[in-house]
Design a protein around this motif. Structure first.
Motif, short mmCIF file in Angstrom:
data_model
loop_
_atom_site.label_atom_id
_atom_site.label_comp_id
_atom_site.label_asym_id
_atom_site.label_seq_id
_atom_site.Cartn_x
_atom_site.Cartn_y
_atom_site.Cartn_z
N LYS A 48 73.73 -48.49 68.30
CA LYS A 48 73.56 -47.40 69.53
C LYS A 48 74.77 -46.72 69.41
O LYS A 48 74.68 -45.29 69.54
CB LYS A 48 72.63 -47.14 70.05
N GLY A 49 75.94 -47.18 69.16
CA GLY A 49 76.65 -45.74 69.48
C GLY A 49 77.50 -46.04 70.91
O GLY A 49 78.57 -45.46 70.73
N ARG A 50 76.67 -46.67 72.01
CA ARG A 50 77.50 -47.12 73.26
C ARG A 50 76.72 -48.18 73.98
O ARG A 50 75.92 -48.41 73.98
CB ARG A 50 77.40 -45.69 73.43
N GLU A 51 77.96 -49.10 74.61
CA GLU A 51 77.11 -49.56 75.64
C GLU A 51 75.88 -48.86 76.62
O GLU A 51 76.78 -48.00 77.38
CB GLU A 51 78.06 -50.66 75.96
N CYS A 52 75.15 -49.88 76.86
CA CYS A 52 74.40 -49.54 78.18
C CYS A 52 75.22 -49.78 79.67
O CYS A 52 76.39 -50.82 79.91
CB CYS A 52 72.75 -50.59 78.49
N ILE A 71 64.42 -52.00 79.84
CA ILE A 71 65.31 -51.94 78.51
C ILE A 71 65.48 -51.13 77.40
O ILE A 71 64.23 -51.32 76.91
CB ILE A 71 65.70 -53.68 77.98
N PRO A 72 66.26 -50.07 77.25
CA PRO A 72 66.46 -48.55 77.13
C PRO A 72 66.21 -49.33 75.15
O PRO A 72 67.03 -49.50 75.31
CB PRO A 72 67.39 -47.40 76.73
N ASP A 73 65.95 -48.80 74.60
CA ASP A 73 66.55 -48.79 73.16
C ASP A 73 67.20 -47.67 72.40
O ASP A 73 67.95 -48.46 71.67
CB ASP A 73 64.96 -47.81 72.66
N ASP A 74 68.48 -47.17 73.10
CA ASP A 74 69.50 -46.19 72.95
C ASP A 74 70.62 -46.73 73.19
O ASP A 74 71.43 -45.74 73.17
CB ASP A 74 68.59 -44.67 73.46
N PRO A 77 73.75 -53.52 73.83
CA PRO A 77 74.00 -54.36 75.20
C PRO A 77 75.54 -54.87 75.96
O PRO A 77 75.95 -54.08 74.97
CB PRO A 77 73.22 -56.07 75.09
N PRO A 78 75.30 -54.07 77.13
CA PRO A 78 76.91 -54.21 77.56
C PRO A 78 77.78 -55.98 77.22
O PRO A 78 77.34 -56.59 76.38
CB PRO A 78 76.92 -54.67 78.74
N LYS A 79 79.09 -55.80 76.52
CA LYS A 79 79.55 -57.53 76.06
C LYS A 79 80.50 -57.93 77.78
O LYS A 79 81.13 -58.53 76.98
CB LYS A 79 80.50 -56.24 75.61
#
Length: 186
Positions: A48-52, A71-74, A77-79
């Motif tokens: 999605k281009g960025r981590e939540c 949990i958003p769709d945009d 998931p963080p690493k």
């Protein structure tokens, strides 16, 4: 005789290259069949281009109430492990070696569904912090939690169930809302 040897070598090389090219074309053009696990698509979704962040995860409910987790769709998931106190507790923060009583709700990232909840069972979960009784994401993420606090934990696969287990898919990110029911005084 030398010319025949060179012709044979060149012909063999040409056939090898043609065969390699043919195999590549066949493999690329072949549709994914039953030999490709169905979970592999879930393991490598489009970025999605960025981590939540913790602020991207929406929760409802206050300490002692079964929470909802959205949990958003945009975002991805963080690493890394993310923790955020949703409500402060009192007393000393939990340390490794202490016996804790926790309530929790777990939502899995891939399908955004609740997988487990001690709130539903009406009984807190007991653990010894830092003793390996629980996944590493809990042993690390609950350090410092105070009695009466509600904490969000976003746990990457390497601190959760990694390759799967206990109903968790491989490479799954886990999202918990935890309530510290009991944290002993130091």
């Amino acid at each position: 005789m030398q010319k025949i040897g060179k012709i044979v070598v060149v012909a063999a090389a040409a056939l090898s290259l043609a065969a390699c090219g043919q195999d590549t074309k066949t493999q690329t053009a072949a549709p994914a069949g039953p030999t490709v696990p169905s979970s592999s698509a879930a393991q490598a979704p489009q970025s999605k281009g960025r981590e939540c962040t913790a602020d991207d995860i929406k929760t409802t409910g206050k300490f002692g109430e079964a929470p909802t987790i959205t949990i958003p769709d945009d975002c991805d998931p963080p690493k890394k492990l993310i923790t955020k106190d949703l409500s402060e507790g009192t007393g000393n923060g939990a340390k490794a070696g202490q016996a804790l009583k926790m309530n929790y709700t777990l939502v899995t990232w891939s399908n955004k569904q609740k997988l487990d909840s001690s709130f539903d069972r009406g009984e807190p979960f007991d653990l010894n912090l830092g003793a390996g009784d629980v996944i590493p994401g809990w042993d690390q993420g609950l350090v410092g939690i105070k009695q009466g606090a509600r904490r969000l934990l976003i746990i990457p696969p390497d601190l959760g169930y990694g390759q799967g287990g206990r109903g968790i898919q491989p490479n799954e990110t886990l999202v918990f809302v935890t309530d510290a029911v009991s944290v002993p005084a130091s």
